[in-house]
Design a protein around this motif. Sequence first.
Motif, short mmCIF file in Angstrom:
data_model
loop_
_atom_site.label_atom_id
_atom_site.label_comp_id
_atom_site.label_asym_id
_atom_site.label_seq_id
_atom_site.Cartn_x
_atom_site.Cartn_y
_atom_site.Cartn_z
N GLY A 249 79.80 -14.21 52.40
CA GLY A 249 80.35 -15.61 52.26
C GLY A 249 78.79 -16.13 52.39
O GLY A 249 77.53 -16.01 52.64
N ARG A 250 79.09 -17.33 53.03
CA ARG A 250 77.67 -18.55 52.96
C ARG A 250 78.09 -19.13 54.52
O ARG A 250 78.65 -19.20 55.41
N PRO A 251 76.83 -19.82 54.91
CA PRO A 251 76.41 -20.32 55.73
C PRO A 251 77.43 -21.24 56.61
O PRO A 251 77.27 -21.94 55.03
N MET A 252 78.52 -21.77 57.52
CA MET A 252 79.01 -23.19 56.96
C MET A 252 78.54 -23.89 58.42
O MET A 252 78.03 -22.93 59.23
N THR A 253 78.08 -24.90 57.98
CA THR A 253 77.74 -25.59 59.00
C THR A 253 78.95 -27.00 59.72
O THR A 253 79.70 -27.69 58.37
N ILE A 254 78.96 -26.60 60.49
CA ILE A 254 80.54 -27.52 61.33
C ILE A 254 79.37 -28.45 62.48
O ILE A 254 78.51 -28.47 63.78
N GLU A 255 79.58 -29.95 62.04
CA GLU A 255 78.99 -31.11 63.44
C GLU A 255 80.10 -31.67 64.11
O GLU A 255 81.86 -31.81 63.61
N THR A 256 80.12 -31.89 65.53
CA THR A 256 81.57 -32.92 65.77
C THR A 256 80.34 -33.94 67.08
O THR A 256 79.52 -33.56 67.41
N ASN A 257 81.22 -34.48 67.44
CA ASN A 257 81.25 -35.02 68.68
C ASN A 257 81.71 -34.50 70.09
O ASN A 257 81.22 -35.23 71.24
N MET A 258 81.95 -33.27 69.98
CA MET A 258 82.79 -33.40 71.17
C MET A 258 81.74 -31.53 71.75
O MET A 258 82.20 -30.52 71.20
N GLN A 259 80.53 -31.52 72.90
CA GLN A 259 79.73 -31.21 72.56
C GLN A 259 80.66 -30.46 74.02
O GLN A 259 81.16 -30.99 75.03
N SER A 260 79.88 -29.35 74.27
CA SER A 260 80.48 -29.03 76.22
C SER A 260 81.70 -28.99 76.10
O SER A 260 82.04 -28.69 77.62
N ARG A 261 82.77 -28.52 75.39
CA ARG A 261 83.68 -28.36 75.73
C ARG A 261 84.20 -27.17 75.03
O ARG A 261 84.10 -27.26 73.18
N PRO A 262 84.95 -26.39 75.77
CA PRO A 262 85.31 -25.06 74.54
C PRO A 262 85.94 -24.75 73.91
O PRO A 262 87.28 -26.10 73.98
#
Length: 297
Positions: free
Chosen positions: A11-24
Amino acid sequence: MAGNAVVELLGRPMTIETNMQSRPVKLTLPLPTDLTDEQLANLAIFIEHSDGTKEVVRGKSVEYQKGITGLQFEVNKFSTFSILYLLEKEEEVKEPTTEGVTHLPYIQGYPDGTFRPNAPVTRAQMASMFARQLTGNAIPQAKATYTDTFQHDAKDAIEFAKEKGLFKGVTATNFNPNGLITRAQMATVAARWIEQQCVERPDADFCPPTSQSAAFKDVSVHHWAAKAIDTVNAAEIMTGITADTFNPDGLLTRAQAVKVLNRLFERQVLIEDQTPLFKDVPKHHWAFYEIQEAAKK
């Protein structure tokens, strides 16, 4: 991770952005519908994090939605995810061994397929046996400190044995690598080994409370190796050739050497049917099993 295996992007690479960093967070990425069972069993996710770090993780196959399989894994920061078909490298399976027993050889035969059990042992050969056992045949390179070992094949082993306090030169500058080992000299090296090992491991087989050793009529109390001979005899590492003679000046043979070293190295000598490793050491030879244990891989 892949070694020589083929890595395939699915498949293709998928980029996911979020403002929820450093949280599992547990993610499930949809998989292509045309994957084979082999591919499904060897999936991985290559992650390129926004902070520049990269990693590869293994996920598990789950139901993404009806009719579609997903790959589930956990991350604590988001970025670009690429699903890969990546074969896992097989791990080397080590055969179980008895504790304290190693099957790495510490002595070798000759190119003609012989062992020469009755041949005398040189000082260089004895140093090599100790070095192989202690390093697992990975003897470190060293600078020669003796003038007669610069070009010698056993130079590194000699320096290693010297560093460990097992061997000394015949003078401050000469080692005499091709000199032959006598029984008294072997007793001295063995006694040094026993002393060192029993400080670290007082429960070793050759470290029971020392009993009074038998006196040998050919070893006076003033003999230079009298104390060492008493030590190895009391520990039953080296005993006399008869009840009251030790033959301290007699040359040590290769067969006698492995019998002593197998005990020092606490190697388990198995009395079982084995194919002879050397054409001049048949099964009926008195040291057959000792030699097999010392030389087998």
